[in-house]
Design a protein around this motif. Structure first.
Motif, PDB file in Angstrom:
ATOM      1  N   ASP A  53       0.828  -1.201   0.000  1.00 26.20           N
ATOM      2  CA  ASP A  53       0.000   0.000   0.000  1.00 26.20           C
ATOM      3  C   ASP A  53       0.868   1.259   0.000  1.00 26.20           C
ATOM      4  O   ASP A  53       0.588   2.221  -0.730  1.00 26.20           O
ATOM      5  CB  ASP A  53      -0.923  -0.008   1.220  1.00 26.20           C
ATOM      6  N   VAL A  54       1.937   1.242   0.794  1.00 33.36           N
ATOM      7  CA  VAL A  54       2.859   2.386   0.810  1.00 33.36           C
ATOM      8  C   VAL A  54       3.517   2.549  -0.552  1.00 33.36           C
ATOM      9  O   VAL A  54       3.656   3.671  -1.070  1.00 33.36           O
ATOM     10  CB  VAL A  54       3.923   2.199   1.907  1.00 33.36           C
ATOM     11  N   TYR A  55       3.915   1.436  -1.163  1.00 35.60           N
ATOM     12  CA  TYR A  55       4.578   1.490  -2.473  1.00 35.60           C
ATOM     13  C   TYR A  55       3.669   2.115  -3.526  1.00 35.60           C
ATOM     14  O   TYR A  55       4.114   2.956  -4.323  1.00 35.60           O
ATOM     15  CB  TYR A  55       4.984   0.074  -2.895  1.00 35.60           C
ATOM     16  N   VAL A  56       2.411   1.727  -3.533  1.00 35.96           N
ATOM     17  CA  VAL A  56       1.460   2.275  -4.510  1.00 35.96           C
ATOM     18  C   VAL A  56       1.286   3.781  -4.297  1.00 35.96           C
ATOM     19  O   VAL A  56       1.243   4.562  -5.262  1.00 35.96           O
ATOM     20  CB  VAL A  56       0.107   1.546  -4.410  1.00 35.96           C
ATOM     21  N   ARG A  57       1.207   4.198  -3.042  1.00 35.65           N
ATOM     22  CA  ARG A  57       1.072   5.622  -2.748  1.00 35.65           C
ATOM     23  C   ARG A  57       2.291   6.408  -3.251  1.00 35.65           C
ATOM     24  O   ARG A  57       2.148   7.502  -3.804  1.00 35.65           O
ATOM     25  CB  ARG A  57       0.904   5.834  -1.242  1.00 35.65           C
ATOM     26  N   ILE A  58       3.461   5.845  -3.054  1.00 36.95           N
ATOM     27  CA  ILE A  58       4.678   6.537  -3.474  1.00 36.95           C
ATOM     28  C   ILE A  58       4.739   6.644  -4.995  1.00 36.95           C
ATOM     29  O   ILE A  58       5.089   7.704  -5.545  1.00 36.95           O
ATOM     30  CB  ILE A  58       5.927   5.814  -2.936  1.00 36.95           C
ATOM     31  N   GLN A  59       4.391   5.573  -5.684  1.00 38.91           N
ATOM     32  CA  GLN A  59       4.438   5.617  -7.148  1.00 38.91           C
ATOM     33  C   GLN A  59       3.425   6.611  -7.712  1.00 38.91           C
ATOM     34  O   GLN A  59       3.719   7.331  -8.683  1.00 38.91           O
ATOM     35  CB  GLN A  59       4.179   4.218  -7.720  1.00 38.91           C
ATOM     36  N   ALA A  60       2.255   6.676  -7.115  1.00 39.32           N
ATOM     37  CA  ALA A  60       1.263   7.651  -7.567  1.00 39.32           C
ATOM     38  C   ALA A  60       1.750   9.076  -7.302  1.00 39.32           C
ATOM     39  O   ALA A  60       1.601   9.971  -8.141  1.00 39.32           O
ATOM     40  CB  ALA A  60      -0.066   7.407  -6.860  1.00 39.32           C
ATOM     41  N   ALA A  61       2.361   9.278  -6.123  1.00 39.39           N
ATOM     42  CA  ALA A  61       2.892  10.601  -5.794  1.00 39.39           C
ATOM     43  C   ALA A  61       4.050  10.968  -6.707  1.00 39.39           C
ATOM     44  O   ALA A  61       4.204  12.133  -7.097  1.00 39.39           O
ATOM     45  CB  ALA A  61       3.340  10.634  -4.329  1.00 39.39           C
ATOM     46  N   ARG A  62       4.867   9.992  -7.079  1.00 37.74           N
ATOM     47  CA  ARG A  62       5.989  10.261  -7.973  1.00 37.74           C
ATOM     48  C   ARG A  62       5.485  10.718  -9.347  1.00 37.74           C
ATOM     49  O   ARG A  62       6.028  11.665  -9.936  1.00 37.74           O
ATOM     50  CB  ARG A  62       6.864   9.013  -8.108  1.00 37.74           C
ATOM     51  N   SER A  63       4.466  10.063  -9.859  1.00 36.49           N
ATOM     52  CA  SER A  63       3.906  10.466 -11.153  1.00 36.49           C
ATOM     53  C   SER A  63       3.392  11.901 -11.096  1.00 36.49           C
ATOM     54  O   SER A  63       3.624  12.698 -12.012  1.00 36.49           O
ATOM     55  CB  SER A  63       2.781   9.510 -11.561  1.00 36.49           C
ATOM     56  N   ALA A  64       2.687  12.233 -10.016  1.00 36.00           N
ATOM     57  CA  ALA A  64       2.157  13.590  -9.863  1.00 36.00           C
ATOM     58  C   ALA A  64       3.284  14.606  -9.726  1.00 36.00           C
ATOM     59  O   ALA A  64       3.228  15.702 -10.297  1.00 36.00           O
ATOM     60  CB  ALA A  64       1.228  13.654  -8.653  1.00 36.00           C
ATOM     61  N   ALA A  65       4.333  14.254  -8.974  1.00 34.63           N
ATOM     62  CA  ALA A  65       5.451  15.181  -8.775  1.00 34.63           C
ATOM     63  C   ALA A  65       6.207  15.418 -10.074  1.00 34.63           C
ATOM     64  O   ALA A  65       6.596  16.557 -10.382  1.00 34.63           O
ATOM     65  CB  ALA A  65       6.399  14.622  -7.710  1.00 34.63           C
ATOM     66  N   TYR A  66       6.425  14.360 -10.859  1.00 35.79           N
ATOM     67  CA  TYR A  66       7.122  14.528 -12.142  1.00 35.79           C
ATOM     68  C   TYR A  66       6.308  15.421 -13.083  1.00 35.79           C
ATOM     69  O   TYR A  66       6.871  16.257 -13.790  1.00 35.79           O
ATOM     70  CB  TYR A  66       7.357  13.167 -12.793  1.00 35.79           C
TER      71      TYR A  66
END
Length: 406
Positions: free
Chosen positions: A299-312
């Motif tokens: 669950d943490v990993y999915v949150r980080i990947q979604a946040a990374r896409s938004a940040a990029y």
């Protein structure tokens, strides 16, 4: 938007990670936080000499590297992984773009080359707690957020052709050590009231700076008192300086930068937690083999990947025309939303890291607490998360009622 990285961007990130791994480990980090400056000057000098990081997004005409601001935001992911305490945010993200956008030719020629080579640090001073308001991250820049001198905030008055500032600003990032301050001050009467930006030398007469105790020690803050301090207007006397608009544009990029930082920090917390759970045994089994633990990590990993896409995407959008080619985020919506998502991901990753490390994770000495404090500290300075999202929804008119005629 091209989701791939250029060779230059990959090189910057790789070199920066290697440098920070050698010079900014947990022991070096804590030692730097205990110094009067709150950061390691030798590390800052190395970042300037080897990578040109302070001037990465500044034009070559002023000694910078000439890269788009997107590259600086992407580099922030690596500084976030190490929680590197440095004047990068205050100098290169908040102050330097304002000088570049509003400064006269003489001001740019004097300040920007020294910022580019790392010999001069700068800070943005606004009355607390108005930083998020000044950057238009959590709402419109309505009201006299710059204050009114003795009644609170900072007042600017001009006498005999000289500008002088009186008042106080708190929560000034790296304000205790910056060689130059960009100060937002209120001037004019009721009818001609406006906010202007001024440049104040770090050794100016009447300037008193005191380092404050902050929740996040990796972001040193200061209280700045100005007692009839002589200042120089940032920009031309004859033209409208356009301070609110410039601050809003800087706020959008700052949000993208902070979002990338938070993603890097969250990724590092998850990485360290997975390493620990792969070693620690309980009931005769490695903790990481329990399905319930794996679900939490996933669950943490999915949150980080979604946040990374938004940040990029926010970093790309903040580049705008002439930068990375994307459109500038209107009203800070892109950057603000990315920052909200990244801060939530970091807070969740740090909280899970603390809990899954067990008894050792709950001690203040554990590294995970520094990451949790980074998330909480950034939310106090630039948020909170729900206001970042509310402002984005308001700017997009998400909840406005529209009449549909049949």
């Amino acid at each position: 938007m091209d989701p791939g990285f250029t060779a230059e961007q990959d090189g910057i990130r790789r070199t920066l990670r290697e440098l920070l791994h050698k010079r900014c480990g947990p022991e070096e980090l804590r030692a730097a936080l205990d110094t009067p400056l709150g950061h390691d000057p030798a590390l800052w000098a190395a970042l300037a000499e080897r990578l040109g990081l302070p001037g990465l997004a500044l034009p070559e005409a002023y000694g910078g590297v000439g890269c788009p601001v997107t590259d600086l935001a992407l580099a922030a992911e690596e500084t976030g992984r190490a929680l590197a305490p440095s004047p990068l945010l205050a100098t290169s993200v908040l102050a330097a773009p304002l000088i570049l956008a509003l400064g006269t030719d003489a001001q740019r020629a004097d300040l920007l080359p020294r910022i580019s080579d790392g010999t001069l640090t700068a800070a943005l001073a606004v009355p607390a707690p108005a930083l998020a308001t000044a950057l238009a991250l959590t709402g419109p820049q309505d009201g006299d957020w710059a204050g009114g001198g003795r009644a609170g905030g900072i007042q600017a008055r001009r006498a005999q052709g000289v500008w002088r500032l009186y008042g106080e600003a708190a929560q000034v990032l790296d304000g205790h050590s910056a060689g130059a301050l960009v100060v937002a001050a209120h001037t004019g009467g009721f009818v001609r009231s406006r906010t202007l930006l001024f440049v104040v030398a770090g050794d100016a007469v009447g300037l008193v700076r005191t380092r404050q105790t902050a929740l996040d020690a990796t972001r040193p803050q200061a209280r700045v008192q100005l007692r009839e301090v002589r200042a120089e207007l940032l920009g031309s006397e004859e033209e409208d300086a356009g301070a609110p608009e410039a601050l809003s544009r800087v706020g959008d990029f700052a949000a993208a930068f902070l979002a990338c930082e938070a993603v890097g920090a969250a990724d590092r917390v998850l990485e360290r937690t997975v390493e620990y759970l792969g070693r620690r045994e309980q009931f005769g089994r490695v903790i990481g083999s329990f399905q319930a633990v794996q679900h939490r990590l996933a669950d943490v990993y999915v949150r980080i990947q979604a946040a990374r896409s938004a940040a990029y995407y926010a970093a790309w959008a903040a580049g705008g025309p002439g930068g990375s080619g994307g459109p500038a985020g209107p009203d800070g919506r892109v950057g603000g939303l990315a920052l909200a998502q990244a801060l939530e991901a970091l807070r969740r990753a740090a909280a899970e890291g603390i809990q899954l490390h067990g008894g050792i994770g709950f001690t203040w000495e554990h590294e995970a607490h520094l990451f949790f404090k980074r998330a909480a500290g950034d939310e106090l300075l630039f948020g909170p998360v729900h206001r970042l999202r509310a402002h984005a929804a308001e700017g997009a008119r998400l909840f406005e009622r529209t009449e549909v005629s049949v």
